[in-house]
Design an enzyme around this catalytic site. Structure first.
Site, PDB file in Angstrom:
ATOM      1  N   GLU A 190     -26.258   4.775  14.447  1.00 22.09           N
ATOM      2  CA  GLU A 190     -27.811   5.196  15.549  1.00 22.09           C
ATOM      3  C   GLU A 190     -27.675   4.500  16.602  1.00 22.09           C
ATOM      4  O   GLU A 190     -28.529   3.240  17.229  1.00 22.09           O
ATOM      5  CB  GLU A 190     -28.890   4.075  14.026  1.00 22.09           C
ATOM      6  CG  GLU A 190     -28.298   4.345  12.641  1.00 22.09           C
ATOM      7  CD  GLU A 190     -29.540   3.507  11.337  1.00 22.09           C
ATOM      8  OE1 GLU A 190     -30.498   2.942  12.468  1.00 22.09           O
ATOM      9  OE2 GLU A 190     -29.504   3.740  10.470  1.00 22.09           O
TER      10      GLU A 190
ATOM     11  N   ARG B 245      -3.180   3.825  -4.868  1.00 17.54           N
ATOM     12  CA  ARG B 245      -4.424   4.033  -4.598  1.00 17.54           C
ATOM     13  C   ARG B 245      -5.003   5.454  -4.180  1.00 17.54           C
ATOM     14  O   ARG B 245      -5.603   5.643  -3.223  1.00 17.54           O
ATOM     15  CB  ARG B 245      -4.539   2.473  -3.255  1.00 17.54           C
ATOM     16  CG  ARG B 245      -5.169   1.233  -3.538  1.00 17.54           C
ATOM     17  CD  ARG B 245      -4.790   0.706  -1.889  1.00 17.54           C
ATOM     18  NE  ARG B 245      -5.138  -1.099  -2.624  1.00 17.54           N
ATOM     19  CZ  ARG B 245      -5.868  -1.562  -2.932  1.00 17.54           C
ATOM     20  NH1 ARG B 245      -7.276  -1.458  -2.604  1.00 17.54           N
ATOM     21  NH2 ARG B 245      -5.874  -2.779  -2.961  1.00 17.54           N
TER      22      ARG B 245
ATOM     23  N   ARG C  56      -1.415  11.513  14.786  1.00 15.17           N
ATOM     24  CA  ARG C  56      -2.875  11.431  13.958  1.00 15.17           C
ATOM     25  C   ARG C  56      -3.700  12.984  13.557  1.00 15.17           C
ATOM     26  O   ARG C  56      -3.358  13.971  14.991  1.00 15.17           O
ATOM     27  CB  ARG C  56      -4.137  10.675  14.322  1.00 15.17           C
ATOM     28  CG  ARG C  56      -5.018  10.426  13.647  1.00 15.17           C
ATOM     29  CD  ARG C  56      -6.775   9.815  13.988  1.00 15.17           C
ATOM     30  NE  ARG C  56      -7.290  10.449  14.092  1.00 15.17           N
ATOM     31  CZ  ARG C  56      -8.248  10.890  12.864  1.00 15.17           C
ATOM     32  NH1 ARG C  56      -7.351  11.777  11.705  1.00 15.17           N
ATOM     33  NH2 ARG C  56      -9.121  11.600  12.379  1.00 15.17           N
TER      34      ARG C  56
ATOM     35  N   ARG D  64     -12.500  24.590   6.548  1.00 15.74           N
ATOM     36  CA  ARG D  64     -12.124  23.296   7.183  1.00 15.74           C
ATOM     37  C   ARG D  64     -10.371  23.655   6.385  1.00 15.74           C
ATOM     38  O   ARG D  64      -9.870  23.524   8.292  1.00 15.74           O
ATOM     39  CB  ARG D  64     -12.345  21.671   7.118  1.00 15.74           C
ATOM     40  CG  ARG D  64     -13.783  21.519   7.302  1.00 15.74           C
ATOM     41  CD  ARG D  64     -14.649  19.947   7.399  1.00 15.74           C
ATOM     42  NE  ARG D  64     -15.695  20.047   7.065  1.00 15.74           N
ATOM     43  CZ  ARG D  64     -16.256  19.066   8.138  1.00 15.74           C
ATOM     44  NH1 ARG D  64     -15.116  18.423   8.504  1.00 15.74           N
ATOM     45  NH2 ARG D  64     -17.559  19.397   8.121  1.00 15.74           N
TER      46      ARG D  64
ATOM     47  N   MET E 172     -12.244   8.363  14.821  1.00 15.59           N
ATOM     48  CA  MET E 172     -12.425   6.849  14.218  1.00 15.59           C
ATOM     49  C   MET E 172     -11.502   6.274  13.923  1.00 15.59           C
ATOM     50  O   MET E 172     -11.440   4.549  13.668  1.00 15.59           O
ATOM     51  CB  MET E 172     -13.775   6.574  12.035  1.00 15.59           C
ATOM     52  CG  MET E 172     -14.722   7.663  12.410  1.00 15.59           C
ATOM     53  SD  MET E 172     -15.287   7.166  11.119  1.00 15.59           S
ATOM     54  CE  MET E 172     -15.873   5.222  10.779  1.00 15.59           C
ATOM     55  N   GLU E 173     -10.099   7.024  14.431  1.00 20.07           N
ATOM     56  CA  GLU E 173      -9.323   6.074  13.536  1.00 20.07           C
ATOM     57  C   GLU E 173      -8.236   6.083  14.998  1.00 20.07           C
ATOM     58  O   GLU E 173      -7.324   5.028  15.453  1.00 20.07           O
ATOM     59  CB  GLU E 173      -7.972   6.451  12.770  1.00 20.07           C
ATOM     60  CG  GLU E 173      -8.909   6.247  11.792  1.00 20.07           C
ATOM     61  CD  GLU E 173      -9.775   7.310  11.308  1.00 20.07           C
ATOM     62  OE1 GLU E 173     -10.606   8.067  10.093  1.00 20.07           O
ATOM     63  OE2 GLU E 173      -9.967   8.751  12.182  1.00 20.07           O
TER      64      GLU E 173
ATOM     65  N   GLY F 140      -6.301  11.453   8.495  1.00 19.46           N
ATOM     66  CA  GLY F 140      -7.046  10.528   6.913  1.00 19.46           C
ATOM     67  C   GLY F 140      -7.708  10.534   5.520  1.00 19.46           C
ATOM     68  O   GLY F 140      -7.434  10.169   5.150  1.00 19.46           O
TER      69      GLY F 140
ATOM     70  N   SER G 235     -10.073  15.650  12.099  1.00 17.18           N
ATOM     71  CA  SER G 235     -11.121  16.247  12.375  1.00 17.18           C
ATOM     72  C   SER G 235     -12.242  15.339  13.404  1.00 17.18           C
ATOM     73  O   SER G 235     -11.505  14.168  13.340  1.00 17.18           O
ATOM     74  CB  SER G 235     -12.064  16.366  11.774  1.00 17.18           C
ATOM     75  OG  SER G 235     -12.788  15.675  10.676  1.00 17.18           O
TER      76      SER G 235
ATOM     77  N   ARG H 203      -5.822  16.233   2.340  1.00 19.41           N
ATOM     78  CA  ARG H 203      -5.269  16.904   3.824  1.00 19.41           C
ATOM     79  C   ARG H 203      -3.997  17.204   4.002  1.00 19.41           C
ATOM     80  O   ARG H 203      -3.226  17.873   4.298  1.00 19.41           O
ATOM     81  CB  ARG H 203      -5.657  17.428   4.850  1.00 19.41           C
ATOM     82  CG  ARG H 203      -5.928  17.281   6.116  1.00 19.41           C
ATOM     83  CD  ARG H 203      -6.827  17.646   6.930  1.00 19.41           C
ATOM     84  NE  ARG H 203      -7.787  17.305   7.080  1.00 19.41           N
ATOM     85  CZ  ARG H 203      -9.011  17.055   7.218  1.00 19.41           C
ATOM     86  NH1 ARG H 203      -9.083  16.140   8.712  1.00 19.41           N
ATOM     87  NH2 ARG H 203     -10.085  17.182   6.678  1.00 19.41           N
TER      88      ARG H 203
ATOM     89  N   ASP I 194     -17.731  19.349  13.787  1.00 21.56           N
ATOM     90  CA  ASP I 194     -18.848  19.446  14.104  1.00 21.56           C
ATOM     91  C   ASP I 194     -19.036  19.048  15.520  1.00 21.56           C
ATOM     92  O   ASP I 194     -18.075  18.648  16.090  1.00 21.56           O
ATOM     93  CB  ASP I 194     -19.877  18.775  12.747  1.00 21.56           C
ATOM     94  CG  ASP I 194     -19.195  17.555  13.864  1.00 21.56           C
ATOM     95  OD1 ASP I 194     -19.298  16.761  14.107  1.00 21.56           O
ATOM     96  OD2 ASP I 194     -17.874  16.778  12.621  1.00 21.56           O
TER      97      ASP I 194
ATOM     98  N   HIS J  62       0.856  -0.797   0.346  1.00 21.22           N
ATOM     99  CA  HIS J  62       0.024   0.087  -0.314  1.00 21.22           C
ATOM    100  C   HIS J  62       0.912   1.046  -0.503  1.00 21.22           C
ATOM    101  O   HIS J  62       0.216   2.396  -0.431  1.00 21.22           O
ATOM    102  CB  HIS J  62      -0.372  -0.112   1.068  1.00 21.22           C
ATOM    103  CG  HIS J  62      -1.680  -0.955   0.998  1.00 21.22           C
ATOM    104  ND1 HIS J  62      -1.581  -2.551   1.913  1.00 21.22           N
ATOM    105  CD2 HIS J  62      -2.537  -1.657   0.382  1.00 21.22           C
ATOM    106  CE1 HIS J  62      -3.007  -2.980   1.641  1.00 21.22           C
ATOM    107  NE2 HIS J  62      -3.439  -2.515   0.806  1.00 21.22           N
TER     108      HIS J  62
END
Length: 234
Positions: free
Chosen positions: A162, A43, A87, A217, A180-181, A20, A90, A24, A204, A4
């Site tokens: 949810e 990729r 990392r 942003r 998320m990381e 991410g 956001s 950016r 947010d 990768h």
């Protein structure tokens, strides 16, 4: 080269910043580094190496979510010898006192599950930041006068959650923000004895519904990148 990451050995610095979004990564490299060169575009996950205040730095996109980040961090550590991984990204604010554009420096990162769950099995492992990076990042943020919050975050394995009941418990237990990381980053760093930190800009807010427009942003993320760089070489 890895599956990768197309960089040759020697093209990746020991200090790696991990946004991410690959674009950016491009923006941050072109804005904050000198002598920038593209070292990965496999990729479309762009990576750049340059210098900051004379120090070699790589800024490599990691994708969205813990499975994607896990791929890049594993390869950065095992093949390229990355030692410090920060990392920059956001997050969504979760506490009333956390505002849009504030910076969160993540001391811990809770999660329901991550790619490392299969190894840890029944253990509720507590992923945490490297103390030296955490301390240096807080000092850098204070010196800049940046509105900063230090504490726990939640690394979700889904974007369209949810579970309002889960959000309620995160708020109740003092979680500052959601992304998320970071939980997988901290776990991998601990496993391989590397330094890791997450420095996040609140883009947010889950309670107020506020959100930064997309065109604002990047301009709002500059302080986060500077804090990360200063912490890495403190």
């Amino acid at each position: 080269m890895t599956v990768h990451i197309g960089a040759e050995k020697g093209e990746i610095a020991e200090t790696v910043l991990l946004p991410g979004d690959p674009y950016r990564a491009k923006w941050a490299a072109e804005t904050f580094l000198k002598d920038v060169r593209l070292v990965n575009e496999v990729r479309g996950m762009l990576g750049f190496t340059g210098t900051w205040n004379g120090h070699s730095v790589t800024i490599q996109g990691s994708g969205m979510g813990m499975p994607s980040l896990s791929i890049y961090v594993n390869e950065l550590i095992s093949t390229y010898g990355a030692q410090t991984l920060i990392r920059i990204g956001s997050c969504g604010g979760m506490q009333p006192h956390v505002d849009i554009r504030d910076v969160i420096i993540a001391m811990t990162a809770s999660t329901i599950t991550s790619p490392s769950s299969g190894i840890l099995r029944e253990i509720n492992y507590a992923p945490c930041a490297d103390w030296s990076l955490l301390r240096a990042a807080v000092a850098a943020a204070e010196a800049k006068g940046t509105t900063t919050h230090v504490g726990g975050i939640y690394s979700s394995d889904v974007f369209y959650a949810e579970r309002p009941d889960l959000d309620e418990q995160m708020v109740r237990h003092g979680i500052l923000g959601v992304e998320m990381e970071a939980a997988e980053l901290y776990t991998l760093a601990a496993r391989h004895n590397r330094r890791a930190l997450a420095v996040l800009t609140v883009s947010d807010h889950l309670q107020t519904g506020e959100a930064l427009p997309s065109d604002q942003r990047e301009r709002s993320f500059g302080e986060m990148v500077e804090i990360a760089l200063e912490a890495a070489f403190a």
